[in-house]
Design a protein around this motif. Structure first.
Motif, PDB file in Angstrom:
ATOM      1  N   ILE A 137      19.246  38.676  41.730  1.00 14.37           N
ATOM      2  CA  ILE A 137      18.257  39.102  40.755  1.00 14.37           C
ATOM      3  C   ILE A 137      17.127  39.257  41.562  1.00 14.37           C
ATOM      4  O   ILE A 137      17.009  38.598  42.555  1.00 14.37           O
ATOM      5  CB  ILE A 137      17.864  37.774  39.821  1.00 14.37           C
ATOM      6  CG1 ILE A 137      18.954  37.699  38.615  1.00 14.37           C
ATOM      7  CG2 ILE A 137      16.516  37.792  38.868  1.00 14.37           C
ATOM      8  CD1 ILE A 137      18.736  36.486  37.830  1.00 14.37           C
ATOM      9  N   ASP A 138      16.313  40.250  41.360  1.00 15.91           N
ATOM     10  CA  ASP A 138      15.062  40.705  41.971  1.00 15.91           C
ATOM     11  C   ASP A 138      14.328  41.578  41.003  1.00 15.91           C
ATOM     12  O   ASP A 138      14.660  42.113  39.953  1.00 15.91           O
ATOM     13  CB  ASP A 138      15.150  41.425  43.299  1.00 15.91           C
ATOM     14  CG  ASP A 138      14.219  41.087  44.403  1.00 15.91           C
ATOM     15  OD1 ASP A 138      13.085  40.483  44.025  1.00 15.91           O
ATOM     16  OD2 ASP A 138      14.322  41.562  45.398  1.00 15.91           O
ATOM     17  N   GLY A 139      12.820  41.784  41.550  1.00 14.55           N
ATOM     18  CA  GLY A 139      11.925  42.322  40.626  1.00 14.55           C
ATOM     19  C   GLY A 139      11.077  43.350  41.486  1.00 14.55           C
ATOM     20  O   GLY A 139      10.949  43.240  42.664  1.00 14.55           O
ATOM     21  N   ASN A 291       6.396  44.809  35.323  1.00 12.44           N
ATOM     22  CA  ASN A 291       7.369  44.144  36.315  1.00 12.44           C
ATOM     23  C   ASN A 291       8.861  44.539  35.947  1.00 12.44           C
ATOM     24  O   ASN A 291       9.098  43.996  34.744  1.00 12.44           O
ATOM     25  CB  ASN A 291       6.831  42.577  36.189  1.00 12.44           C
ATOM     26  CG  ASN A 291       7.535  41.943  37.432  1.00 12.44           C
ATOM     27  OD1 ASN A 291       8.425  42.490  38.007  1.00 12.44           O
ATOM     28  ND2 ASN A 291       7.409  40.732  37.558  1.00 12.44           N
ATOM     29  N   GLN A 293      12.663  43.734  35.927  1.00 13.26           N
ATOM     30  CA  GLN A 293      13.543  42.645  36.588  1.00 13.26           C
ATOM     31  C   GLN A 293      15.027  43.418  36.510  1.00 13.26           C
ATOM     32  O   GLN A 293      15.351  43.774  35.301  1.00 13.26           O
ATOM     33  CB  GLN A 293      13.500  41.326  35.861  1.00 13.26           C
ATOM     34  CG  GLN A 293      12.209  40.653  36.009  1.00 13.26           C
ATOM     35  CD  GLN A 293      11.786  40.081  37.503  1.00 13.26           C
ATOM     36  OE1 GLN A 293      12.788  39.410  37.800  1.00 13.26           O
ATOM     37  NE2 GLN A 293      10.719  40.393  38.206  1.00 13.26           N
ATOM     38  N   TYR A 304      18.750  44.553  32.742  1.00 10.87           N
ATOM     39  CA  TYR A 304      17.289  44.662  33.215  1.00 10.87           C
ATOM     40  C   TYR A 304      16.472  44.111  32.167  1.00 10.87           C
ATOM     41  O   TYR A 304      16.882  44.218  30.891  1.00 10.87           O
ATOM     42  CB  TYR A 304      17.290  46.123  33.494  1.00 10.87           C
ATOM     43  CG  TYR A 304      17.204  47.068  32.204  1.00 10.87           C
ATOM     44  CD1 TYR A 304      15.966  47.134  31.592  1.00 10.87           C
ATOM     45  CD2 TYR A 304      18.510  47.550  31.697  1.00 10.87           C
ATOM     46  CE1 TYR A 304      15.995  48.280  30.562  1.00 10.87           C
ATOM     47  CE2 TYR A 304      18.615  48.236  30.667  1.00 10.87           C
ATOM     48  CZ  TYR A 304      17.249  48.444  29.878  1.00 10.87           C
ATOM     49  OH  TYR A 304      17.149  49.237  28.977  1.00 10.87           O
ATOM     50  N   ASP A 312       7.044  36.805  39.463  1.00 12.60           N
ATOM     51  CA  ASP A 312       8.580  36.635  39.444  1.00 12.60           C
ATOM     52  C   ASP A 312       8.770  35.237  38.764  1.00 12.60           C
ATOM     53  O   ASP A 312       9.803  35.184  38.373  1.00 12.60           O
ATOM     54  CB  ASP A 312       9.436  37.120  40.576  1.00 12.60           C
ATOM     55  CG  ASP A 312       9.180  38.514  40.842  1.00 12.60           C
ATOM     56  OD1 ASP A 312       9.002  39.388  39.986  1.00 12.60           O
ATOM     57  OD2 ASP A 312       9.306  39.039  42.011  1.00 12.60           O
ATOM     58  N   THR A 315       9.279  34.913  35.245  1.00 15.66           N
ATOM     59  CA  THR A 315      10.162  35.925  34.489  1.00 15.66           C
ATOM     60  C   THR A 315      11.633  35.611  34.490  1.00 15.66           C
ATOM     61  O   THR A 315      12.554  36.026  33.657  1.00 15.66           O
ATOM     62  CB  THR A 315       9.932  37.299  35.078  1.00 15.66           C
ATOM     63  OG1 THR A 315      10.491  37.222  36.547  1.00 15.66           O
ATOM     64  CG2 THR A 315       8.425  37.781  34.983  1.00 15.66           C
ATOM     65  N   LEU A 316      11.895  34.507  35.203  1.00 20.84           N
ATOM     66  CA  LEU A 316      13.521  34.266  35.513  1.00 20.84           C
ATOM     67  C   LEU A 316      13.905  33.516  34.168  1.00 20.84           C
ATOM     68  O   LEU A 316      15.038  33.918  33.829  1.00 20.84           O
ATOM     69  CB  LEU A 316      13.652  33.122  36.648  1.00 20.84           C
ATOM     70  CG  LEU A 316      14.979  32.916  36.965  1.00 20.84           C
ATOM     71  CD1 LEU A 316      15.867  33.825  37.312  1.00 20.84           C
ATOM     72  CD2 LEU A 316      15.151  31.673  37.874  1.00 20.84           C
ATOM     73  N   PHE A 319      14.294  36.122  31.744  1.00 23.09           N
ATOM     74  CA  PHE A 319      15.345  37.333  31.741  1.00 23.09           C
ATOM     75  C   PHE A 319      16.783  36.567  31.654  1.00 23.09           C
ATOM     76  O   PHE A 319      17.500  37.448  31.136  1.00 23.09           O
ATOM     77  CB  PHE A 319      15.063  37.775  33.494  1.00 23.09           C
ATOM     78  CG  PHE A 319      15.783  38.969  33.671  1.00 23.09           C
ATOM     79  CD1 PHE A 319      16.164  39.966  32.907  1.00 23.09           C
ATOM     80  CD2 PHE A 319      16.324  38.847  34.944  1.00 23.09           C
ATOM     81  CE1 PHE A 319      17.141  40.822  33.259  1.00 23.09           C
ATOM     82  CE2 PHE A 319      17.128  39.785  35.402  1.00 23.09           C
ATOM     83  CZ  PHE A 319      17.533  40.841  34.585  1.00 23.09           C
ATOM     84  N   ALA A 336      18.550  34.537  43.947  1.00 27.41           N
ATOM     85  CA  ALA A 336      17.382  35.139  44.026  1.00 27.41           C
ATOM     86  C   ALA A 336      16.480  34.725  45.079  1.00 27.41           C
ATOM     87  O   ALA A 336      16.954  34.005  45.857  1.00 27.41           O
ATOM     88  CB  ALA A 336      16.570  34.912  42.637  1.00 27.41           C
ATOM     89  N   TYR A 340      11.277  32.906  43.154  1.00 31.23           N
ATOM     90  CA  TYR A 340      11.765  32.480  41.996  1.00 31.23           C
ATOM     91  C   TYR A 340      11.805  30.885  41.903  1.00 31.23           C
ATOM     92  O   TYR A 340      12.423  30.271  41.106  1.00 31.23           O
ATOM     93  CB  TYR A 340      13.012  33.165  41.428  1.00 31.23           C
ATOM     94  CG  TYR A 340      13.054  34.639  41.323  1.00 31.23           C
ATOM     95  CD1 TYR A 340      12.686  35.133  39.802  1.00 31.23           C
ATOM     96  CD2 TYR A 340      13.140  35.406  42.355  1.00 31.23           C
ATOM     97  CE1 TYR A 340      12.642  36.408  39.692  1.00 31.23           C
ATOM     98  CE2 TYR A 340      13.069  36.970  42.145  1.00 31.23           C
ATOM     99  CZ  TYR A 340      12.662  37.185  40.640  1.00 31.23           C
ATOM    100  OH  TYR A 340      12.727  38.653  40.449  1.00 31.23           O
TER     101      TYR A 340
END
Length: 573
Positions: A137-139, A291, A293, A304, A312, A315-316, A319, A336, A340
């Motif tokens: 996971i990344d953004g 943003n 993700q 996504y 970030d 948002t984890l 998401f 991640a 995060y």
């Protein structure tokens, strides 16, 4: 000698599919969209009006256009007339750019895109291209199509609203003291609501109307002049209250748009002002953006999400909720970067989802350095007596437990801290380096036992061979997706406004990146296996054009046109 070239000779049209290359991306798009269940297209069916284009065709056209870096409806429309692969996917139809744009931002298209990602992942699992043991996971932040200077800041609105409340309360008290209006029953004692301000405005309007009536009835000029002079103040107050009502309504709309955000753009209220990585002026300019993700495996985007929060860390959890609800079941490992790593995220992944977080916290790398471990003023390096529940500071003073404190953040997450205080910091030669407390006060430290246990768990987890390998793989798994999206595909800015429309557009773009990578891997593996394997049977196709008859065409300059038939022979070698 030249090859035959004659623009005046009639050439019979052939199937466009024949002219496409064997591993053309159009075949991958066709295969993906055809795998979507028919039930997913049922909501698009209309019983009245002109028959619409089939959603399968529209989905194929837009996906194919995005793979060719065509992000506008007009450009995709042009490709349906010029591109062979687009002609084949459209099967002769040429929808207008308006039709393409309407379908691209339609709310029902979001479900079709979800089906695309689900079916694409099933295909990857079937071909053993992903292992399903971890997601990465990344953004990244992508600029919105909004004016850079039409921003609204939450702090400014709060400041203006506080000033309005103060002025309205002051005016209300003055009107009560002067007995111009009667007292109003207030819902909140600290401020007047919009309804109460309207009541004040109605009372002032009655006072102004009374003065106006008396002026019209008076026959003396001096008396009328005096009444007009007395009417001036309540009339100004009435106009002022009406202005406050308008402003207060605007502030309420602003706060409704803000939600938990600190800013929004007037031209795209769903966009938030964020710091972008492509800061060419190096002045920290904020731009309206979203943003993004993503969750990847094997450099393929599997899920996504679009969020208005620029950080970030927060948002984890939403998401992961969206992944479980709309895409697939979470694998064993959630990988991640340090952005995060937080106490709520660790607790949610471990306790609520029963997964293993391969996520370092912010100071994980710093704690590994020799300088950090030998710093005597770091509380983590102090000696701790578990029986007495005390720490020993560099001056060999006891730092004993005093009390517990509970703090709650904006998201409602509670943290419990144990507060320790040094017995006596008087005369300490290390005071300036150890604490910033005022003279006469001793140093206090806060210890979050739950957070310390989570950090210890992360350190142990990252020291394991498998977790360490997964974390090192993160950089080469998720980062290239952003590189392909922005550099190769050229998608650096949204072309639509509103979060719902933005989610559709980024879904098309990410699936386009997936299809391009999938097609490239299939092509490279096919070509390598063809050249390296010698003892395997291969299916070879030979195409022959056989002359069948000659047709007399009076309109043609050559008069006679030959008609050919196509015969394919497949030979196993």
């Amino acid at each position: 000698m030249f090859k035959d070239y004659n623009m005046n000779q009639l050439v019979l049209p052939l199937d466009v599919e024949i002219k496409l290359q064997e591993h053309d991306i159009a075949f991958s798009i066709h295969q993906l969209v055809e795998s979507i269940p028919t039930e997913a297209f049922a909501p698009f069916l209309q019983q009245t009006g002109c028959p619409a284009y089939h959603p399968r065709m529209m989905l194929k056209l837009i996906l194919c256009g995005y793979t060719q870096s065509a992000f506008s409806g007009r450009r995709i429309e042009d490709l349906t007339k010029d591109s062979l692969r687009m002609m084949w996917l459209a099967q002769g139809y040429q929808p207008s750019y308006r039709t393409i744009n309407r379908f691209r931002v339609h709310p029902l298209t979001k479900e079709l895109l979800r089906q695309c990602f689900v079916q694409f992942r099933c295909q990857l699992v079937k071909e053993d291209l992903i292992a399903q043991e971890a997601i990465f996971i990344d953004g990244t932040k992508i600029e919105a199509t909004a004016n850079k200077f039409t921003f609204v800041w939450k702090r400014s609105i709060e400041k203006y609203e506080a000033s309005l409340v103060e002025k309205s309360n002051q005016l209300y008290e003055e009107l009560l003291q002067q007995q111009i209006i009667p007292a109003i029953e207030q819902e909140v004692e600290t401020q007047l609501s919009i309804t109460e301000l309207k009541q004040v405005a109605e009372k002032l309007e009655e006072v102004v109307a009374d003065y106006t009536e008396r002026i019209e009835q008076s026959e003396k000029a001096q008396e009328r002049k005096q009444l007009r002079s007395e009417r001036k103040t309540p009339k100004q107050q009435w106009k002022q209250v009406n202005e406050w009502i308008t402003r207060k309504q605007k502030y309420e709309r602003d706060f409704a748009i803000f939600g938990k955000r600190n800013s929004y753009a007037k031209t795209d209220p769903d966009a938030t002002f964020m710091r972008m990585k492509d800061d060419y002026m190096q002045n920290g300019q904020l731009k309206a953006g979203y943003n993004l993700q993503i969750a990847t495996e094997g450099q393929y985007t599997l899920a996504y999400g679009i969020y208005a929060n620029p950080t970030d860390t927060k948002t984890l959890i939403p998401f992961l909720d969206e992944i479980e609800r709309r895409y697939f079941q979470l694998p064993q490992h959630i990988v991640a970067d340090a952005g995060y790593g937080s106490e709520p995220n660790y607790e949610d992944v471990r306790n609520n989802r029963k997964c293993e977080p391969v996520i370092p916290y912010t100071h994980y790398r710093k704690e590994q350095s020799k300088k950090y471990q030998q710093d005597p003023f770091r509380t983590s390096n102090w000696m701790y007596d578990e029986e007495l529940d005390t720490y020993i500071c560099p001056y060999q003073q006891k730092v004993t437990f005093r009390y517990e404190s509970t703090q709650e953040d904006k998201e409602g997450f509670q943290r419990t801290f144990r507060i320790y205080e040094c017995e006596d910091c008087t005369g300490c030669p290390f005071r300036e380096k150890c604490t910033k407390a005022q003279e006469g006060k001793s140093r206090k430290i806060k210890v979050n036992e739950n957070w310390e246990q989570q950090k210890a768990y992360v350190r142990t987890k990252l020291s394991e061979a498998k977790a360490g390998t997964l974390y090192r793989q993160r950089k080469v798994d998720v980062e290239p997706v952003f590189g392909c999206l922005k550099a190769n595909l050229g998608f650096t800015r949204f072309s639509v406004r509103g979060q719902s429309k933005v989610e559709n557009e980024i879904g098309f773009a990410l699936m386009a990146v997936n299809l391009r990578k999938y097609r490239w891997k299939r092509k490279s593996s096919s070509s390598s296996s063809f050249h390296t394997s010698k003892n395997r049977n291969h299916l070879m196709r030979f195409r022959f054009f056989v002359w069948t008859r000659t047709i007399y065409v009076p309109a043609s300059t050559s008069r006679f046109v030959r008609e050919f038939s196509i015969i394919d022979f497949y030979i196993t070698s």
